[in-house]
Each structure stands twice: as C-alpha cells, then as structure tokens.
Design an enzyme around this catalytic site. Structure first.
Site: not given
Ligand code: DGP
Length: 137
Positions: A100, A102
C-alpha cells in the site's frame, strides 16, 4: 486474495471502508487513523505483501493513482505539502502486509514523519553505497 489479510477483506467488501476511488486494479480509501484529514491509502486489489513481490507494472499503476490522489488532496484539502509513503517490513513501519501507498496531506509543524535528521555523509561513503546498490540493479 489472502483470507487473513485485512486489506483483502476490504477489497472483497467483507470489511467497511471509506472509498474514494476504485477500478479493476486498485482501491483508494481513507486510512483508519487520519494522521491529518485526508490521509489516504492506495492499494492493489491483488494481494502482494510488499514491494519485493509486486510486479513492476502494478507498482507503476499504483504510483500513477497515488499521483492523482496527491493532486486531488492538494486541491480539495489545501495542505501545505503531501507525502507519499510506502513501508516494507516491520523495521520500516509496515503493519499491514498487503502492499500500500500512504498519501498524507502535510502542514507546518504537524510533527509527522520526523525523519532524515542525520548529518551529511562523506563522498567516500556515498560512492561506496552507490557501487553496492549498482551491483544489485
Ligand atoms: P503501514 O504501517 O504502512 O502498514 O500502515 C497500515 C495502515 O493501515 C495503518 O496506518 C492503519 C491502516 N489500517 C489498518 N487497518 C485498517 C482498516 O481496517 N481500515 C482502514 N481504513 N485502515 C486500516
């Protein structure tokens, strides 16, 4: 699809998300924690754990959509800047193991991502590291 992956469940509609865009290849939705308003995630619909595994053409497409999102955030939220951030492995802050990107609107003194405080390295160190990388490209 990885049945234990939270982002695969979001792609499949088994978990809710605040979607802003989708097509056959990518999904764009709001990060659960809005580090700043508009903090967005761009993900491939196919499950790849990280940058090491996702094919180059898919990386390119996710990056293209990330660029569109950055421009739209700039127009709509009027931040002073925008970061695109892509984490791989826990040591690099990855917590969800589905590739992913950001896209994060930034403001003065918002205290996010306080990195790169190191001082400049010598030319010898820079050249040695460039050579080491070159050998792997
Ligand atoms: P990373 O640290 O780069 O793996 O970021 C993963 C991000 O994913 C974290 O900032 C929060 C987001 N995240 C985790 N679970 C969910 C979810 O169920 N829904 C959404 N919208 N975001 C999520």
């Amino acid at each position: 699809m990885d049945e234990n992956c939270i982002f695969c469940k979001i792609v499949a509609g088994k978990l809710p998300s605040a979607k802003a865009y989708e097509d056959d290849k990518v999904l764009v939705f709001m990060n659960l924690q809005q580090k700043n308003p508009g903090h967005t995630l761009v993900i491939p619909k196919v499950h790849y754990p990280n940058i090491y595994e996702i094919p180059d053409d898919y990386v390119s497409y996710v990056a293209q959509v990330g660029a569109r999102v950055a421009r739209a955030l700039k127009r709509q939220f009027e931040p002073l800047g925008v970061n695109l951030l892509q984490n791989n492995e826990p040591a690099a802050m990855q917590s969800v193991f589905h590739y992913h990107v950001h896209v994060i609107p930034r403001y003065k003194d918002d205290d996010l991502l306080a990195i790169w405080k190191a001082s400049a390295s010598s030319p010898d160190v820079l050249n040695a590291n460039a050579e080491k990388l070159k050998a792997g490209l």
